[in-house]
Design a protein around this motif. Structure first.
Motif, PDB file in Angstrom:
ATOM      1  N   LEU A 117       0.809  -1.121   0.465  1.00  0.00           N
ATOM      2  CA  LEU A 117       0.125  -0.321  -0.023  1.00  0.00           C
ATOM      3  C   LEU A 117       1.073   1.426   0.085  1.00  0.00           C
ATOM      4  N   ILE A 118       2.042   1.073   0.223  1.00  0.00           N
ATOM      5  CA  ILE A 118       3.216   2.179   0.485  1.00  0.00           C
ATOM      6  C   ILE A 118       2.668   3.439  -1.307  1.00  0.00           C
ATOM      7  N   PRO A 119       3.302   3.090  -2.365  1.00  0.00           N
ATOM      8  CA  PRO A 119       2.924   3.600  -3.423  1.00  0.00           C
ATOM      9  C   PRO A 119       1.680   4.231  -3.774  1.00  0.00           C
ATOM     10  N   ASP A 120       0.538   3.429  -3.298  1.00  0.00           N
ATOM     11  CA  ASP A 120      -0.607   4.633  -3.011  1.00  0.00           C
ATOM     12  C   ASP A 120      -0.995   5.516  -1.736  1.00  0.00           C
ATOM     13  N   PHE A 121      -0.128   5.615  -0.723  1.00  0.00           N
ATOM     14  CA  PHE A 121       0.006   6.591   0.126  1.00  0.00           C
ATOM     15  C   PHE A 121       0.925   6.833  -0.846  1.00  0.00           C
ATOM     16  N   SER A 122       2.287   7.243  -0.947  1.00  0.00           N
ATOM     17  CA  SER A 122       2.805   8.071  -1.294  1.00  0.00           C
ATOM     18  C   SER A 122       2.450   9.306  -2.234  1.00  0.00           C
ATOM     19  N   ALA A 123       1.482   8.203  -3.437  1.00  0.00           N
ATOM     20  CA  ALA A 123       0.908   9.049  -4.240  1.00  0.00           C
ATOM     21  C   ALA A 123      -0.144   9.321  -4.087  1.00  0.00           C
ATOM     22  N   THR A 124      -0.464   9.603  -3.185  1.00  0.00           N
ATOM     23  CA  THR A 124      -1.809  10.010  -1.911  1.00  0.00           C
ATOM     24  C   THR A 124      -1.729  10.645  -1.321  1.00  0.00           C
ATOM     25  N   TYR A 125      -1.046  10.887  -0.012  1.00  0.00           N
ATOM     26  CA  TYR A 125      -1.033  11.597   0.629  1.00  0.00           C
ATOM     27  C   TYR A 125       0.130  12.169   0.605  1.00  0.00           C
ATOM     28  N   GLY A 126       1.335  12.413  -0.424  1.00  0.00           N
ATOM     29  CA  GLY A 126       2.936  12.673  -0.187  1.00  0.00           C
ATOM     30  C   GLY A 126       3.376  13.550  -0.069  1.00  0.00           C
ATOM     31  N   ARG A 127       1.931  14.800  -0.617  1.00  0.00           N
ATOM     32  CA  ARG A 127       3.233  16.644  -0.992  1.00  0.00           C
ATOM     33  C   ARG A 127       1.499  17.294   0.379  1.00  0.00           C
ATOM     34  N   ASN A 128       0.603  16.077   0.707  1.00  0.00           N
ATOM     35  CA  ASN A 128      -0.329  17.431   1.950  1.00  0.00           C
ATOM     36  C   ASN A 128      -0.594  16.901   3.045  1.00  0.00           C
ATOM     37  N   ASN A 171       7.646   8.032   0.889  1.00  0.00           N
ATOM     38  CA  ASN A 171       7.552   8.627  -0.644  1.00  0.00           C
ATOM     39  C   ASN A 171       9.437   8.099  -0.789  1.00  0.00           C
ATOM     40  N   LYS A 172      10.280   7.394  -0.050  1.00  0.00           N
ATOM     41  CA  LYS A 172      11.480   7.155  -0.545  1.00  0.00           C
ATOM     42  C   LYS A 172      11.228   5.069  -0.286  1.00  0.00           C
ATOM     43  N   LEU A 173      10.360   5.091   0.492  1.00  0.00           N
ATOM     44  CA  LEU A 173       9.634   3.504  -0.305  1.00  0.00           C
ATOM     45  C   LEU A 173       9.409   3.110  -1.268  1.00  0.00           C
ATOM     46  N   ALA A 174       8.221   4.120  -1.286  1.00  0.00           N
ATOM     47  CA  ALA A 174       7.858   3.607  -2.695  1.00  0.00           C
ATOM     48  C   ALA A 174       8.667   3.989  -3.936  1.00  0.00           C
ATOM     49  N   LYS A 175       9.329   5.060  -4.158  1.00  0.00           N
ATOM     50  CA  LYS A 175      10.189   4.559  -5.107  1.00  0.00           C
ATOM     51  C   LYS A 175      11.124   3.526  -5.703  1.00  0.00           C
ATOM     52  N   LYS A 176      11.499   2.577  -3.585  1.00  0.00           N
ATOM     53  CA  LYS A 176      12.210   1.991  -3.976  1.00  0.00           C
ATOM     54  C   LYS A 176      11.152   0.830  -4.240  1.00  0.00           C
ATOM     55  N   GLU A 185      12.144  -2.269  -7.421  1.00  0.00           N
ATOM     56  CA  GLU A 185      12.754  -2.998  -6.638  1.00  0.00           C
ATOM     57  C   GLU A 185      11.062  -3.823  -6.202  1.00  0.00           C
ATOM     58  N   PRO A 186      10.541  -4.464  -6.945  1.00  0.00           N
ATOM     59  CA  PRO A 186       8.888  -5.479  -6.176  1.00  0.00           C
ATOM     60  C   PRO A 186       9.822  -6.278  -5.059  1.00  0.00           C
ATOM     61  N   LEU A 187       8.268  -6.294  -4.654  1.00  0.00           N
ATOM     62  CA  LEU A 187       8.950  -6.829  -3.414  1.00  0.00           C
ATOM     63  C   LEU A 187       9.223  -8.276  -4.121  1.00  0.00           C
ATOM     64  N   LYS A 188       9.635  -9.509  -3.490  1.00  0.00           N
ATOM     65  CA  LYS A 188      10.379 -10.144  -3.760  1.00  0.00           C
ATOM     66  C   LYS A 188       9.872 -11.572  -2.496  1.00  0.00           C
TER      67      LYS A 188
END
Length: 580
Positions: free
Chosen positions: A124-135, A209-214, A218-221
């Motif tokens: 869910l981290i990428p969604d958190f970053s995209a939705t709440y990363g700025r505000n 945001n850093k975790l989202a980029k990672k 590098e998708p979870l394995k």
């Protein structure tokens, strides 16, 4: 910091049976411990400002707005759990309204569930970053029974620079290396801290945001999700390239009526759920899996401890023994998983037991369980819903896998030998690569308790989903079947399955040029002393698993007997290492 020779940064292999092997990799353990110790020294150098603030006793103007915090409740879709999560959400919103604050965003994990693995957080981290990363400034995670003092939480998070990467929580650590943590930091496991989810934990948005980029690059394995809190901390730490957990004293697991409550931003309700009267004794059917070779040593312990708590109980074996008595299901005992036996039990329960019996519990003959506590817990679940309850693990959740109620997966070595003149193979586990002599490992399916509503059994058997072999791992097959049916796994942390012990003995086997194991060697256990001190302090456990190298009768009467509940409920008790 340069890595020691032989270390890599790859994910663990899919086979759980290989988790033992990192015990023979001390160089990697030393490298991890050195990095962690160095980071601890760095963190201590950064703490004086915070310590000065705490010692002053003076209040500080909160420089954080409530709307900057996104609350994420680690909820479940079962009606009992979703209601508790909704109640917590409403409590948070009510506190915000009372303070005259703009209402924060409060999310429930089970409502965000786009795939099976949402409960593991990282997808869910990428969604958190995209939705709440700025505000937003913080993502704050908590469990449904976490209790939050909003104003105190604002003050606590406001002490930390929100423009930096922070991973905050109440720290847990292993006192001994454990198989469920892949024997990480084997030489000194206390150096690595991971969060107690019950106290709540927080990630700053720069870290999110850093975790989202990672995650994008590098998708979870990881194949298996076993202990989520440890695995998340390990992923964030990223071999020293990310922050490790910063301990926050205000994140507490003390009871809400504790004298510490005024100091805490979070607390935890320490109680055994009870929704009305406990389920009736005759409403719970207990199935005990056993085999002939254990009739003489394990079954007497069951009879001496918890058997009298069960009104309806049968022992299922590969041999009919009238003295117990046992029921021969016609399924031969297997050295690995017990899928054939488990499905035979399910068929027998559904077709031959009273149609009025709403609950089935399947345990092993070396499980220690409190049926009286289980009856209280089950009062909160609707047997007309398809309920599959126990300790939840995951397989392949980063790539569309499934969750399952663990039955365990012990390692077993039987009459095997290997030496310098044998064949060799290259194995990689976690960060370490090493050459080992070829030895064969077999898995056993163990169970600390799987609970089924009759409705769940009915839907499962109607689906025709069955074992692909008699010795398939029953827990994982059941997970696949229920996932295919769209029936979610319901997790309870009160069931305890897997941990490691007697690692010194294993070390002696594998550090010798030649080793020979002539008898069965069981390596997975779930005894009280195998858990961090603070973890059990806010629980009233329902089960533990394994008799090996303990006094199981003493464990039962210390932790699980009906008269022990009051001593565990909100009162301090000795750590199990002291009791045993």
């Amino acid at each position: 910091m340069p890595r020691e020779p032989g270390c890599r940064g790859r994910s663990p292999p899919a086979a759980l049976v290989l988790l033992l092997l990192p015990l023979v990799l001390p160089r990697c353990a030393r490298a991890l411990a050195v990095i962690i110790v160095a980071e601890d020294a760095k963190e201590k150098a950064e703490q004086p400002v915070l310590q000065k603030f705490e010692r002053s006793g003076k209040s500080s103007k909160v420089n954080l707005e409530l709307k900057e915090i996104v609350f994420v409740i680690q909820s479940q879709s079962n009606s009992f759990h979703s209601k508790r999560a909704e109640d917590l959400k409403q409590n948070i919103l009510n506190q915000a309204a009372d303070l005259g604050k703009e209402l924060p965003r409060v999310l429930l994990i089970h409502q965000m569930d786009r795939h099976e693995g949402a409960w593991t957080i990282l997808p869910l981290i990428p969604d958190f970053s995209a939705t709440y990363g700025r505000n937003s400034s913080w993502i704050f995670f908590c469990e449904e029974d976490t209790r939050i003092q909003i104003l105190k939480l604002l003050e606590t998070l406001g002490r930390f620079d929100k423009s930096k990467e922070w991973f905050l929580g109440k720290a847990l650590y292993d006192e001994e290396s454990t198989i469920i943590h892949h024997y990480a930091f084997a030489e000194n496991p206390t150096v690595f801290k991971f969060p107690d989810f019950a106290a709540g934990w927080a990630l700053s948005l720069p870290l999110v945001n850093k975790l989202a980029k990672k995650l994008k690059s590098e998708p979870l394995k990881s194949d298996f999700t076993i202990d989520l809190k440890h695995e998340i901390a390990l992923y964030i730490w990223h071999k020293g390239n990310g922050p490790h957990l910063t301990t926050v004293p205000e994140f507490c697991t003390d009871n809400v009526d504790s004298f510490k409550a005024g100091h805490c931003a979070t607390m935890f309700n320490i109680f055994l759920p009870l929704c009305g009267d406990p389920v009736k004794e005759e409403d719970v059917f207990v199935a005990v899996k056993t085999c002939q070779k254990f009739h003489g040593d394990r079954i007497p312990i069951v009879k001496q401890t918890w058997e009298n708590e069960a009104a309806l109980i049968e022992y299922y074996s590969d041999y009919a023994d009238t003295s117990i008595p046992t029921v021969d299901l016609g399924v031969p005992n297997t050295d690995r998983g017990h899928c054939g036996k488990t499905f035979a039990i399910l068929e027998r329960f559904f077709n031959h037991s009273s149609s009025k019996t709403p609950w089935l519990v399947i345990v092993d003959d070396d499980t220690l369980i409190s049926i009286s506590r289980l009856r209280k817990l089950l009062s909160c679940y609707d047997p007309n819903e398809p309920v599959f309850l126990g300790e939840r693990y995951g397989y392949g959740l980063g790539t569309g896998g499934y969750s399952y109620i663990t039955g365990g997966g012990g390692l077993l070595c039987k009459g095997l030998s290997a030496g310098l003149d044998g064949r060799w193979f290259l194995i990689q586990i976690g960060r370490c690569r090493q050459i080992f002599p070829v030895v064969m490992f077999e898995t056993h399916g163990f169970s600390m308790g799987m609970v089924f509503s009759r409705t769940a059994v009915q839907k499962l058997l109607a689906s025709k989903c069955r074992c692909y072999s008699t010795d398939a791992p029953d827990d994982m097959v059941l997970g696949m079947c229920f996932s295919g049916l769209g029936i979610p796994i319901t997790h309870s942390p009160l069931f305890h399955q897997v941990s490691a012990q007697n690692t010194k003995t294993i070390w002696q086997f594998f550090t010798s040029p030649f080793f020979h194991i002539t008898d069965e060697l069981h390596l997975l256990n779930a005894r009280p002393m195998d858990y961090p001190k603070d973890y059990l302090s806010h629980q009233i456990p329902i089960s533990f698993h394994k008799h090996w190298n303990i006094d199981p009768v003493k464990v039962y009467f210390t932790w699980l007997a009906p008269n022990t509940e009051d001593s565990l409920n909100g009162k301090k008790h000795k750590h199990p290492k002291e009791d045993l």
